[in-house]
Write a protein that holds these residues in place. Structure first.
Motif, PDB file in Angstrom:
ATOM      1  N   ALA A 109     -14.116  17.932   7.561  1.00 28.73           N
ATOM      2  CA  ALA A 109     -13.670  17.481   6.242  1.00 28.73           C
ATOM      3  C   ALA A 109     -13.638  18.666   5.279  1.00 28.73           C
ATOM      4  CB  ALA A 109     -14.616  16.406   5.710  1.00 28.73           C
ATOM      5  N   ASN A 110     -12.661  18.680   4.430  1.00 33.81           N
ATOM      6  CA  ASN A 110     -12.513  19.714   3.391  1.00 33.81           C
ATOM      7  C   ASN A 110     -12.298  21.109   3.971  1.00 33.81           C
ATOM      8  OD1 ASN A 110     -12.965  17.738   1.322  1.00 33.81           O
ATOM      9  ND2 ASN A 110     -15.133  17.833   1.859  1.00 33.81           N
ATOM     10  N   ARG A 133     -15.950  17.817  -2.624  1.00 39.55           N
ATOM     11  CA  ARG A 133     -14.849  18.723  -2.966  1.00 39.55           C
ATOM     12  C   ARG A 133     -15.146  19.470  -4.264  1.00 39.55           C
ATOM     13  NH1 ARG A 133     -10.489  18.722   0.046  1.00 39.55           N
ATOM     14  NH2 ARG A 133      -9.173  19.550  -1.625  1.00 39.55           N
TER      15      ARG A 133
END
Length: 153
Positions: A105-106, A52
């Protein structure tokens, strides 16, 4: 492929992000260089992941650009470089699902990064982290300082 953007508008960016521990408190840093002009950006989050922070660094740097230009982004994150140059095509085709058919994801940070990159002609270059590239080392120090700033409050 010849560029429609003059070379004089080339911006070089170095990004880094990390957490300690991962997940945990994290920081990111970015350096933008346009000719002799240098701008440094940093940020931190109390609960995040390395990936992230790497994505946030790249998106934040591109968002800081005020007009379309040619950009060379130097990152030591294979996750960012491979994601934006290779994996994203399959994710989009599969409605933002990965190879295991699970949500990427993300997702929101990938969307942010793609939107930030869209007005520009971006070349993504991977650099080995902690291998002596002065600007990469500086981006790492910025990310570390941002993360450590969370711990002294």
């Amino acid at each position: 492929m010849e560029s429609d953007v003059p070379a004089a508008t080339t911006v070089e960016i170095w990004t880094d992000g990390g957490c300690k521990p991962n997940p945990g408190p994290g920081g990111w840093g970015a350096i933008l260089r346009f000719g002799e002009h240098i701008r440094e950006l940093t940020g931190a989050e109390p609960a995040t992941t390395n990936n992230r922070m790497e994505l946030t660094a790249a998106a934040s740097a591109l968002e800081a650009l005020r007009r379309p230009c040619k950009v060379i982004v130097h990152t030591d994150s294979e996750y960012v470089r491979n994601g934006v140059t290779r994996w994203v095509h399959g994710w989009v085709r599969n409605n933002w699902r990965n190879a295991a058919k699970e949500p990427v994801a993300n997702y929101e940070l990938w969307q942010r990064l793609l939107a930030a990159a869209k007005p520009h002609q971006v070349e993504w270059r991977w650099v080995r982290g902690h291998a002596g590239d002065a600007m990469n080392e500086r981006a790492d120090r910025l990310a570390t300082a941002a993360r450590e700033s969370l711990l002294v409050r």
